[in-house]
Scaffold this active site. Structure first.
Site, short mmCIF file in Angstrom:
data_model
loop_
_atom_site.label_atom_id
_atom_site.label_comp_id
_atom_site.label_asym_id
_atom_site.label_seq_id
_atom_site.Cartn_x
_atom_site.Cartn_y
_atom_site.Cartn_z
N HIS A 17 0.84 -1.21 0.00
CA HIS A 17 0.00 0.00 0.00
C HIS A 17 0.87 1.25 0.00
O HIS A 17 0.59 2.23 -0.71
CB HIS A 17 -0.88 0.07 1.26
CG HIS A 17 -1.91 -1.00 1.38
ND1 HIS A 17 -2.01 -1.81 2.49
CD2 HIS A 17 -2.91 -1.40 0.55
CE1 HIS A 17 -3.02 -2.65 2.35
NE2 HIS A 17 -3.58 -2.43 1.17
N LYS A 41 -17.17 -6.39 7.54
CA LYS A 41 -15.97 -7.12 7.11
C LYS A 41 -15.20 -7.70 8.30
O LYS A 41 -14.20 -8.37 8.09
CB LYS A 41 -15.05 -6.18 6.32
CG LYS A 41 -15.36 -6.12 4.84
CD LYS A 41 -14.19 -5.50 4.08
CE LYS A 41 -14.26 -5.75 2.59
NZ LYS A 41 -13.08 -5.23 1.88
N ARG A 90 -1.92 -5.92 -8.33
CA ARG A 90 -0.77 -6.77 -8.05
C ARG A 90 -0.58 -7.82 -9.13
O ARG A 90 0.52 -8.15 -9.50
CB ARG A 90 -0.97 -7.50 -6.70
CG ARG A 90 -0.84 -6.60 -5.51
CD ARG A 90 -1.38 -7.26 -4.28
NE ARG A 90 -2.80 -7.56 -4.45
CZ ARG A 90 -3.61 -7.90 -3.47
NH1 ARG A 90 -3.14 -8.04 -2.26
NH2 ARG A 90 -4.88 -8.12 -3.69
N SER A 128 -2.94 -7.71 3.04
CA SER A 128 -3.18 -7.55 4.47
C SER A 128 -3.57 -8.90 5.08
O SER A 128 -3.16 -9.22 6.19
CB SER A 128 -4.30 -6.53 4.72
OG SER A 128 -3.93 -5.28 4.20
O1 PNS Z 1 -8.73 -2.86 0.43
P1 PNS Z 1 -10.02 -3.37 -0.17
O2 PNS Z 1 -10.83 -4.10 0.87
O3 PNS Z 1 -9.78 -4.18 -1.40
O4 PNS Z 1 -10.84 -2.07 -0.60
C1 PNS Z 1 -12.13 -2.19 -1.17
C2 PNS Z 1 -12.80 -0.80 -1.31
C3 PNS Z 1 -12.81 -0.06 0.00
C4 PNS Z 1 -12.03 0.00 -2.34
C5 PNS Z 1 -14.23 -1.07 -1.83
O5 PNS Z 1 -14.83 -2.07 -1.03
C6 PNS Z 1 -15.12 0.18 -1.83
O6 PNS Z 1 -14.90 1.10 -2.58
N1 PNS Z 1 -16.14 0.18 -0.94
C7 PNS Z 1 -17.05 1.27 -0.75
C8 PNS Z 1 -18.46 0.89 -1.19
C9 PNS Z 1 -18.70 1.23 -2.64
O7 PNS Z 1 -18.50 2.33 -3.10
N2 PNS Z 1 -19.12 0.22 -3.42
C10 PNS Z 1 -19.43 0.38 -4.81
C11 PNS Z 1 -18.18 0.23 -5.66
S1 PNS Z 1 -18.32 -1.23 -6.60
#
Ligand code: PNS
Length: 160
Positions: A17, A41, A90, A128
């Site tokens: 990150h 989560k 990645r 993570s």
């Molecule tokens: O580190 P992660 O868990 O892969 O991050 C995922 C994240 C936070 C980028 C994603 O879950 C997100 O944007 N969540 C917010 C909810 C949202 O906007 N959902 C619609 C997008 S498809």
């Protein structure tokens, strides 16, 4: 002002990150590191702990702001006047889900673009989840996460 937003769970932040944060901060006047607050989560660290670890790890990068959000990312991006979402890729395996999210976010707000930065190869295996798994069972994560994260993981898992 050209503002970017780098969202994630950051549970916890890793060197993967941090690599994306350092490289993408150079592309914007300001980069907002946005921590998703999503109790469903079942994160290991609270939002406050995750914010603290990011702030400490990225303290040398001056043009970033670290904040948390819940709900839709595009709504938070609009609130912060960010027009570009930054994501790290990645491997090919990340692509399908990232494409789905990028297209959905574009449908929700077509003024917001998603850009992808390729994670450095030395961190391409890092996540993570894998860091938590290794740390939980006493494995060494020194090369994978910033010192503050290593310390917090040891505290969480009661490892000396
Ligand atoms: O580190 P992660 O868990 O892969 O991050 C995922 C994240 C936070 C980028 C994603 O879950 C997100 O944007 N969540 C917010 C909810 C949202 O906007 N959902 C619609 C997008 S498809």
């Amino acid at each position: 002002m050209n503002i970017g937003i780098y969202p994630g769970s950051f549970d916890p932040i890793t060197y993967g990150h941090l690599d994306i944060i350092a490289r993408s901060a150079k592309l914007f006047d300001k980069l907002i590191v946005a921590v998703l607050s999503n109790p469903q989560k079942k994160p290991l660290f609270t939002v406050e702990e995750r914010l603290e670890m990011i702030k400490e790890s990225a303290k040398d990068i001056k043009n970033i702001e670290v904040d948390s959000f819940s709900g839709l990312l595009v709504d938070f991006a609009r609130l912060k006047q960010a027009r570009v979402i930054v994501k790290g890729l990645r491997a090919v395996s990340d692509f399908e889900y990232e494409l789905q999210m990028a297209l959905m976010n574009n449908k929700l707000d077509n003024k917001i673009e998603t850009i992808f930065i390729m994670t450095s190869t030395k961190y391409s295996y890092l996540s993570s989840s894998i860091v938590k798994e290794v740390s939980r069972f006493g494995g060494c994560v020194k090369d994978l996460v910033p010192p503050i994260v290593e310390k917090r993981l040891r505290q969480k898992f009661n490892i000396k």
